[in-house]
Scaffold this motif. Structure first.
Motif, PDB file in Angstrom:
ATOM      1  N   ARG A   1       2.173  61.392 -12.566  1.00 23.70           N
ATOM      2  CA  ARG A   1       2.530  62.768 -12.164  1.00 23.70           C
ATOM      3  C   ARG A   1       1.389  63.439 -11.407  1.00 23.70           C
ATOM      4  NH1 ARG A   1       5.305  62.989 -17.399  1.00 23.70           N
ATOM      5  NH2 ARG A   1       7.522  62.966 -16.947  1.00 23.70           N
ATOM      6  N   LYS A   2       0.174  63.243 -11.858  1.00 21.54           N
ATOM      7  CA  LYS A   2      -0.977  63.839 -11.174  1.00 21.54           C
ATOM      8  C   LYS A   2      -1.230  63.158  -9.834  1.00 21.54           C
ATOM      9  CE  LYS A   2      -3.471  65.532 -15.217  1.00 21.54           C
ATOM     10  NZ  LYS A   2      -4.668  65.365 -16.066  1.00 21.54           N
ATOM     11  N   ALA A   3      -1.196  61.839  -9.829  1.00 27.10           N
ATOM     12  CA  ALA A   3      -1.550  61.085  -8.624  1.00 27.10           C
ATOM     13  C   ALA A   3      -0.589  61.337  -7.470  1.00 27.10           C
ATOM     14  CB  ALA A   3      -1.601  59.590  -8.943  1.00 27.10           C
ATOM     15  N   VAL A   4       0.681  61.523  -7.777  1.00 30.73           N
ATOM     16  CA  VAL A   4       1.661  61.722  -6.713  1.00 30.73           C
ATOM     17  C   VAL A   4       1.368  62.999  -5.914  1.00 30.73           C
ATOM     18  CG1 VAL A   4       3.507  63.025  -7.883  1.00 30.73           C
ATOM     19  CG2 VAL A   4       4.107  61.216  -6.263  1.00 30.73           C
TER      20      VAL A   4
ATOM     21  N   ASP B   1       9.364  57.975  -8.072  1.00 33.65           N
ATOM     22  CA  ASP B   1      10.585  58.739  -8.358  1.00 33.65           C
ATOM     23  C   ASP B   1      11.634  57.862  -9.029  1.00 33.65           C
ATOM     24  OD1 ASP B   1       9.463  61.033  -7.260  1.00 33.65           O
ATOM     25  OD2 ASP B   1      10.522  60.833  -5.334  1.00 33.65           O
ATOM     26  N   ARG B   2      11.800  56.637  -8.535  1.00 39.61           N
ATOM     27  CA  ARG B   2      12.751  55.696  -9.150  1.00 39.61           C
ATOM     28  C   ARG B   2      12.336  55.368 -10.581  1.00 39.61           C
ATOM     29  NH1 ARG B   2      12.644  50.807  -5.595  1.00 39.61           N
ATOM     30  NH2 ARG B   2      13.729  49.860  -7.324  1.00 39.61           N
ATOM     31  N   TYR B   3      11.031  55.179 -10.778  1.00 40.42           N
ATOM     32  CA  TYR B   3      10.540  54.894 -12.120  1.00 40.42           C
ATOM     33  C   TYR B   3      10.909  56.035 -13.075  1.00 40.42           C
ATOM     34  CZ  TYR B   3       7.679  54.571 -16.189  1.00 40.42           C
ATOM     35  OH  TYR B   3       7.279  54.548 -17.508  1.00 40.42           O
ATOM     36  N   PHE B   4      10.588  57.277 -12.687  1.00 37.65           N
ATOM     37  CA  PHE B   4      10.859  58.398 -13.581  1.00 37.65           C
ATOM     38  C   PHE B   4      12.364  58.634 -13.763  1.00 37.65           C
ATOM     39  CE2 PHE B   4       6.389  59.861 -12.875  1.00 37.65           C
ATOM     40  CZ  PHE B   4       6.025  59.823 -14.209  1.00 37.65           C
ATOM     41  N   ALA B   5      13.154  58.355 -12.753  1.00 38.37           N
ATOM     42  CA  ALA B   5      14.596  58.506 -12.894  1.00 38.37           C
ATOM     43  C   ALA B   5      15.130  57.588 -13.987  1.00 38.37           C
ATOM     44  CB  ALA B   5      15.290  58.215 -11.566  1.00 38.37           C
ATOM     45  N   GLN B   6      14.513  56.458 -14.151  1.00 39.76           N
ATOM     46  CA  GLN B   6      14.971  55.504 -15.163  1.00 39.76           C
ATOM     47  C   GLN B   6      14.329  55.723 -16.525  1.00 39.76           C
ATOM     48  OE1 GLN B   6      14.839  51.426 -14.022  1.00 39.76           O
ATOM     49  NE2 GLN B   6      15.400  50.723 -16.043  1.00 39.76           N
TER      50      GLN B   6
END
Length: 132
Positions: free
Chosen positions: A106-109, A125-130
């Protein structure tokens, strides 16, 4: 590494975590500490070990995910070294690694200096969506 590891199941945290643990030796020796003072220390060789593991993902389609995951694992091992002389990786608490990993992503993005590509950001984003 093949692109099929980036499909939906390959981005599921428990699968990523198990894959990442395979990059580490089963037991980490933490007896040899270098202390800067009572609060600050480093485990001899641990930083080099994580660098070597993380560097193996440079130019890999999963680079952003796996390098940050290995840094989160390193952080957990480093914290444990203050209280223990050995770490059996199978006993590493995945929930602690996951929380650290999520915070790092979250910080790095948001850090423009990292020069992440749109594909990197889309992968996160795909990672967090899952995984939320």
């Amino acid at each position: 590494m093949t692109l099929n590891k980036l499909d939906a199941s390959g981005l599921y945290f428990p699968i990523l975590f198990e894959r990442a643990l395979q990059d580490w030796p089963p037991i980490i020796e933490m007896r040899r500490l270098e202390r800067a003072d009572a609060e600050n220390y480093s485990v001899l060789g641990l930083a080099l070990q994580v660098d070597n593991i993380a560097d193996s993902y440079i130019e890999d389609p999963e680079e952003i995910i796996m390098r940050n995951l290995h840094t989160a694992i390193f952080s957990s091992i480093h914290s444990a070294a203050k209280y223990s002389v050995l770490m059996e990786m199978r006993h590493l608490r995945s929930s602690a690694v996951r929380a650290n990993f999520h915070e790092r992503l979250r910080k790095a993005v948001c850090i423009k200096a990292l020069k992440w590509t749109q594909a990197d950001i889309a992968l996160v984003d795909r990672y967090f969506a899952q995984n939320l």
